[in-house]
Design a protein around this motif. Structure first.
Motif, PDB file in Angstrom:
ATOM      1  N   PRO A 193      -8.153  -3.463  11.525  1.00 46.70           N
ATOM      2  CA  PRO A 193      -7.973  -3.035  12.921  1.00 46.70           C
ATOM      3  C   PRO A 193      -9.158  -3.445  13.786  1.00 46.70           C
ATOM      4  CG  PRO A 193      -8.542  -1.166  11.534  1.00 46.70           C
ATOM      5  CD  PRO A 193      -8.334  -2.325  10.614  1.00 46.70           C
ATOM      6  N   CYS A 194      -8.863  -3.784  15.036  1.00 44.61           N
ATOM      7  CA  CYS A 194      -9.944  -4.179  15.956  1.00 44.61           C
ATOM      8  C   CYS A 194     -10.784  -2.954  16.326  1.00 44.61           C
ATOM      9  CB  CYS A 194      -9.365  -4.849  17.203  1.00 44.61           C
ATOM     10  SG  CYS A 194      -8.741  -3.692  18.434  1.00 44.61           S
ATOM     11  N   GLU A 249       2.041  -8.717  23.534  1.00 45.65           N
ATOM     12  CA  GLU A 249       1.139  -9.587  24.298  1.00 45.65           C
ATOM     13  C   GLU A 249       1.620  -9.764  25.735  1.00 45.65           C
ATOM     14  OE1 GLU A 249       0.495 -13.098  21.881  1.00 45.65           O
ATOM     15  OE2 GLU A 249      -0.749 -11.908  20.506  1.00 45.65           O
ATOM     16  N   CYS A 252      -2.523  -3.743  21.014  1.00 45.85           N
ATOM     17  CA  CYS A 252      -2.401  -3.908  19.567  1.00 45.85           C
ATOM     18  C   CYS A 252      -1.316  -2.991  18.996  1.00 45.85           C
ATOM     19  CB  CYS A 252      -3.721  -3.559  18.887  1.00 45.85           C
ATOM     20  SG  CYS A 252      -5.068  -4.693  19.202  1.00 45.85           S
ATOM     21  N   ALA A 253      -0.856  -3.351  17.817  1.00 46.55           N
ATOM     22  CA  ALA A 253       0.178  -2.572  17.129  1.00 46.55           C
ATOM     23  C   ALA A 253      -0.270  -1.126  16.879  1.00 46.55           C
ATOM     24  CB  ALA A 253       0.500  -3.244  15.799  1.00 46.55           C
ATOM     25  N   GLU A 254      -1.526  -0.971  16.486  1.00 44.57           N
ATOM     26  CA  GLU A 254      -2.023   0.372  16.141  1.00 44.57           C
ATOM     27  C   GLU A 254      -1.980   1.288  17.354  1.00 44.57           C
ATOM     28  OE1 GLU A 254      -3.324  -2.586  15.605  1.00 44.57           O
ATOM     29  OE2 GLU A 254      -4.756  -2.595  13.947  1.00 44.57           O
ATOM     30  N   PHE A 314       0.259 -14.324  16.221  1.00 42.80           N
ATOM     31  CA  PHE A 314      -0.297 -13.428  15.198  1.00 42.80           C
ATOM     32  C   PHE A 314       0.468 -12.116  15.300  1.00 42.80           C
ATOM     33  CE2 PHE A 314      -3.317 -10.583  13.178  1.00 42.80           C
ATOM     34  CZ  PHE A 314      -3.868 -11.367  12.173  1.00 42.80           C
ATOM     35  N   VAL A 348       1.633  -8.352  14.236  1.00 45.77           N
ATOM     36  CA  VAL A 348       1.067  -7.145  13.622  1.00 45.77           C
ATOM     37  C   VAL A 348       2.059  -5.985  13.751  1.00 45.77           C
ATOM     38  CG1 VAL A 348      -0.939  -5.607  13.527  1.00 45.77           C
ATOM     39  CG2 VAL A 348      -1.224  -7.952  14.369  1.00 45.77           C
ATOM     40  N   ASN A 407       2.268  -5.305  18.007  1.00 49.40           N
ATOM     41  CA  ASN A 407       1.454  -5.835  19.113  1.00 49.40           C
ATOM     42  C   ASN A 407       2.379  -6.396  20.190  1.00 49.40           C
ATOM     43  OD1 ASN A 407       2.032  -7.932  17.219  1.00 49.40           O
ATOM     44  ND2 ASN A 407       0.371  -9.189  18.010  1.00 49.40           N
TER      45      ASN A 407
HETATM   46  N1  THU Z   1      -3.909  -7.364  17.004  1.00 50.62           N
HETATM   47  C1  THU Z   1      -3.356  -6.162  16.671  1.00 50.62           C
HETATM   48  O1  THU Z   1      -2.208  -5.867  17.028  1.00 50.62           O
HETATM   49  N2  THU Z   1      -4.107  -5.305  15.929  1.00 50.62           N
HETATM   50  C2  THU Z   1      -5.384  -5.559  15.512  1.00 50.62           C
HETATM   51  O2  THU Z   1      -6.065  -4.658  15.051  1.00 50.62           O
HETATM   52  C3  THU Z   1      -5.902  -6.915  15.609  1.00 50.62           C
HETATM   53  C4  THU Z   1      -5.251  -7.753  16.657  1.00 50.62           C
HETATM   54  C5  THU Z   1      -3.108  -8.296  17.802  1.00 50.62           C
HETATM   55  C6  THU Z   1      -3.555  -8.419  19.226  1.00 50.62           C
HETATM   56  C7  THU Z   1      -3.033  -9.797  19.571  1.00 50.62           C
HETATM   57  O3  THU Z   1      -1.688  -9.680  20.003  1.00 50.62           O
HETATM   58  C8  THU Z   1      -3.063 -10.554  18.271  1.00 50.62           C
HETATM   59  O4  THU Z   1      -3.169  -9.588  17.253  1.00 50.62           O
HETATM   60  C9  THU Z   1      -4.197 -11.547  18.152  1.00 50.62           C
HETATM   61  O5  THU Z   1      -5.409 -10.959  18.421  1.00 50.62           O
END
Ligand code: THU
Length: 134
Positions: free
Chosen positions: A89-90, A44, A53-55, A24, A26, A42
């Motif tokens: 965004p998470c 990992e 996360c990217a943000e 996934f 981002v 992002n």
């Molecule tokens: N992810 C982000 O980079 N930003 C978000 O707000 C949602 C999730 C990334 C984290 C992880 O590498 C992948 O997406 C799956 O969760």
């Protein structure tokens, strides 16, 4: 910088996504009030919780260089190989935005073909901030 340009910068940042586990991808592009741009993807890790996360990559890059005032962030995300439709965004990233960004901070979601702007206050109402600690 226009909103469309900020979205395009997020799409570019997404190219750098390191996401071998979720696939996934981002990208985020953060605009300072003074007009500077910081991007992030992002990143990992085999130890999953070490993922960022990217943000937060973009925000931490900016803050670590002395930036404190931000006007908007563009976020583009989706499964590898697919056009990113919409990635919200998470919760952790919303909380980090609340630390550094005012209620008027704008969050652009979608892709460069179609996106919408949301005020941070809408994405994280009743946020816990420094005011709660005073
Ligand atoms: N992810 C982000 O980079 N930003 C978000 O707000 C949602 C999730 C990334 C984290 C992880 O590498 C992948 O997406 C799956 O969760």
């Amino acid at each position: 910088m226009t909103d469309a340009q900020l979205m395009a910068a997020a799409e570019g940042a997404r190219e750098q996504s390191y996401s071998p586990y979720s696939h996934f991808r981002v990208g985020a592009a953060l605009l300072t009030k003074s007009g500077k741009l910081y991007t992030g993807c992002n990143i990992e890790n085999a130890a999953y919780p070490a993922t960022v996360c990217a943000e937060r990559t973009a925000i931490f890059k900016a803050v670590s260089e002395g930036e404190r005032e931000f006007s908007a962030i563009a976020i583009v995300g989706g499964k590898e190989g697919e056009t990113a439709p919409f990635c919200a965004p998470c919760g952790v990233c919303r909380q980090v935005m609340a630390e550094f960004c005012g209620k008027d901070f704008r969050v652009l979601l979608g892709n460069s073909a179609h996106f919408e702007a949301y005020p941070l206050d809408m994405l994280l109402p009743f946020s816990f901030t420094e005011k709660d600690l005073s």
